[in-house]
Design an enzyme around this catalytic site. Sequence first.
Site, short mmCIF file in Angstrom:
data_model
loop_
_atom_site.label_atom_id
_atom_site.label_comp_id
_atom_site.label_asym_id
_atom_site.label_seq_id
_atom_site.Cartn_x
_atom_site.Cartn_y
_atom_site.Cartn_z
N ALA A 87 28.03 45.41 69.34
CA ALA A 87 27.17 44.53 68.27
C ALA A 87 25.92 45.24 68.16
CB ALA A 87 26.85 43.14 68.87
N ARG A 130 19.45 55.29 68.64
CA ARG A 130 19.12 56.49 68.97
C ARG A 130 19.85 57.56 68.13
NH1 ARG A 130 19.29 56.03 75.17
NH2 ARG A 130 20.45 53.87 74.48
N THR A 173 24.83 41.61 77.02
CA THR A 173 26.18 41.91 77.36
C THR A 173 26.91 40.49 77.52
OG1 THR A 173 25.64 42.40 79.50
CG2 THR A 173 25.94 44.12 77.64
N ASP A 221 31.42 52.19 72.40
CA ASP A 221 30.72 53.59 72.45
C ASP A 221 31.29 54.45 73.46
OD1 ASP A 221 29.46 52.25 74.54
OD2 ASP A 221 27.48 52.57 73.77
N GLU A 238 21.12 46.51 88.60
CA GLU A 238 20.53 47.28 87.58
C GLU A 238 19.69 48.22 87.93
OE1 GLU A 238 21.88 47.02 84.26
OE2 GLU A 238 23.31 46.11 85.43
N ASN A 279 28.12 51.27 87.29
CA ASN A 279 29.03 50.14 86.61
C ASN A 279 29.40 50.94 85.36
OD1 ASN A 279 30.14 48.04 85.40
ND2 ASN A 279 27.97 47.06 85.16
N ASN A 328 46.52 72.56 32.63
CA ASN A 328 47.04 71.47 32.68
C ASN A 328 46.28 70.35 31.92
OD1 ASN A 328 45.20 71.93 34.72
ND2 ASN A 328 45.89 70.27 35.92
N SER A 382 52.31 88.78 34.93
CA SER A 382 50.84 88.95 35.05
C SER A 382 50.02 88.26 33.84
CB SER A 382 50.39 90.19 35.32
OG SER A 382 51.20 90.57 36.63
C1 UD1 Z 1 25.10 47.69 80.97
C2 UD1 Z 1 25.47 47.11 82.37
C3 UD1 Z 1 25.14 48.24 83.35
C4 UD1 Z 1 26.08 49.48 83.19
C5 UD1 Z 1 25.97 49.91 81.54
C6 UD1 Z 1 27.00 50.55 81.27
C7 UD1 Z 1 24.47 44.99 81.92
C8 UD1 Z 1 23.26 43.93 82.13
N1 UD1 Z 1 24.23 45.99 82.58
O1 UD1 Z 1 23.72 48.18 80.73
O2 UD1 Z 1 25.19 47.77 84.67
O3 UD1 Z 1 25.84 50.39 83.95
O4 UD1 Z 1 26.15 48.71 80.72
O5 UD1 Z 1 26.75 51.47 79.88
O6 UD1 Z 1 25.57 44.59 81.53
N2 UD1 Z 1 25.95 44.89 73.55
C9 UD1 Z 1 26.20 43.91 72.49
N3 UD1 Z 1 25.39 42.83 72.46
C10 UD1 Z 1 24.36 42.70 73.13
C11 UD1 Z 1 23.80 43.82 74.17
C12 UD1 Z 1 24.97 44.91 74.10
O7 UD1 Z 1 27.28 43.91 71.92
O8 UD1 Z 1 23.69 41.76 73.11
C13 UD1 Z 1 26.90 45.97 73.66
C14 UD1 Z 1 26.11 47.39 73.08
O9 UD1 Z 1 26.42 47.51 71.78
C15 UD1 Z 1 26.83 48.18 74.00
C16 UD1 Z 1 27.29 47.46 75.18
O10 UD1 Z 1 27.28 46.11 74.90
O11 UD1 Z 1 27.88 48.86 73.38
C17 UD1 Z 1 26.42 47.98 76.38
O12 UD1 Z 1 25.04 47.29 76.25
P1 UD1 Z 1 23.64 48.17 76.76
O13 UD1 Z 1 22.49 47.42 76.16
O14 UD1 Z 1 23.82 49.46 76.42
O15 UD1 Z 1 23.88 47.97 78.38
P2 UD1 Z 1 23.09 48.66 79.40
O16 UD1 Z 1 21.79 48.06 79.44
O17 UD1 Z 1 23.20 50.11 79.16
#
Ligand code: UD1
Length: 486
Positions: free
Chosen positions: A14, A19, A85, A113, A165, A180, A396, A415
């Site tokens: 989502a 970036r 997440t 991703d 975190e 993680n 053609n 030719s």
């Molecule tokens: C999250 C983890 C972290 C882990 C990392 C790995 C949590 C709180 N932390 O951190 O421990 O090391 O991933 O990459 O989960 N996304 C949604 N909706 C949202 C938020 C995120 O779909 O509301 C999707 C993002 O598009 C992405 C993925 O979830 O593909 C991870 O979200 P992101 O915000 O990057 O998590 P991190 O803060 O990096």
Amino acid sequence: MSVNRPAAVIVLAAGEGTRMKSKLPKVLHELNGRSMLGHVLAAARELDPQNSVVVVGHARDQVRAHLEEVAPEATTAVQEEQNGTGHAVRMAIEDMAAMGTELSGTVVLTCGDTPLLRGSTLSELVAAHDKEGNAVTVLSARVPDPQGYGRIVRDAGGDFTGIVEHADATPEQHAIDEINSGMYAFDGALLSEVVQRLSTDNAKGEEYVTDAVALLRGDGHRVGAWAADDWHEVQGVNNRVQLSEARRVLNDRLLTEHMLAGVTVVDPATTWVDAQVTIGPDTVLEPGTRLMGATTVGEDAVVGPRADLRDTVVGAGATVSETTADRAEIGPGTTVGPYTYLRPGTRLAERTKAGAFVEVKNSNVGTGSKIPHLTYVGDADIGEGSNIGCSSVFVNYDGVSKSRSVIGDHVRIGSDNTIVAPVHVGDGAYSGAGTVVRDDVPPGALAVSEGHRQRNVEGWTRRKRPGTASAEAADKADRHRADDEQ
Ligand code: UD1
Ligand code: CA
């Protein structure tokens, strides 16, 4: 490895991916012939899950349209605002519940991703999860640079105790290099229940899925962390530098598989293959070659140097150098190139030739026929054993509609011919040099263009271009001629 069929795979996709600095949603960026999301779903498909749910938010219409193309088995759940997440997972689960899907069994959670994720790694995660009887098993990895990731915390005995975190970690915890991945195997029923209890009482004010791990452990359930061997697999792509790095890693992985299966890759650094490409043994890929889409190459072929083939079939023993081809078929033992352009609908049969500076479009070329040099063949059907002379053009298009030309078997087109469609040249016919073929040619006839007869206007250069180098050269030649005649 056979694992229990998961109840669902949930893919988080989502986020906006700011970036990437792109109009295209992040998860739709491509590497090796698939979007990042496409790679993740291909890995998920290896688990044969009962449900595949992609959580969409930003540019959801674009993501949905893409999914219909590449993963029609997947459904989508909408997350209006990216509230974390854990919130994203809750949206997927509530959507499934509304559709009457009961999550008894394992639910695998991944992100859209991480294009380097392997299906076999997900299978191993699920197997470890089942074997240990965990409520949740976190996929972890030891990475060279853990900056920014949630860290895996273990007790003195090495047992997993939780995720912290980056922002909340102590200096000692910052030194932990096991991270993680953001991918997990959950007990579906327990996950459905625990996502209702996630708080937003944290720095970002978001629902964290990592809190589900802590809550389940607090309830007295077993939790575990299972480390992937290859840390690249869990690497998320956030910008275009990371995208190019992931592409390099994935390409090397694909080339390694081909080489171990008997394909010679002369220069892996400049050879690029898409994920679906197949290549037969003892085929050689010369430097600067790209095999794209659903391209298949038979055995004992030589492709390259510098060939760009998309959705093209190359037969066994064919040679294809310096060629751009799109949706073409190149028969066994056929020679193409150098500097050849094969456009959609080109079908070159066995042992044919399309040589230097030849362009072919939407045409069939029969067994053993040759188009050796400097020629355009469009919308034509050429029989067997025929030869198209140098510098010929198949006309053609009359500006309104396109027509086909039919050339029979064992025809010799001279030719610099112009073949004006629609026209039919019979078997065994010949045409003279410079013929404009407007009318059908019966089998075995010779076609020549009248009104094309050559006329020499003597002394033209001296009269019309006096004082030029050409006039001087002509005068000199005339003097030699006069001397010779004496
Ligand atoms: C999250 C983890 C972290 C882990 C990392 C790995 C949590 C709180 N932390 O951190 O421990 O090391 O991933 O990459 O989960 N996304 C949604 N909706 C949202 C938020 C995120 O779909 O509301 C999707 C993002 O598009 C992405 C993925 O979830 O593909 C991870 O979200 P992101 O915000 O990057 O998590 P991190 O803060 O990096
Ligand atoms: Ca992230």
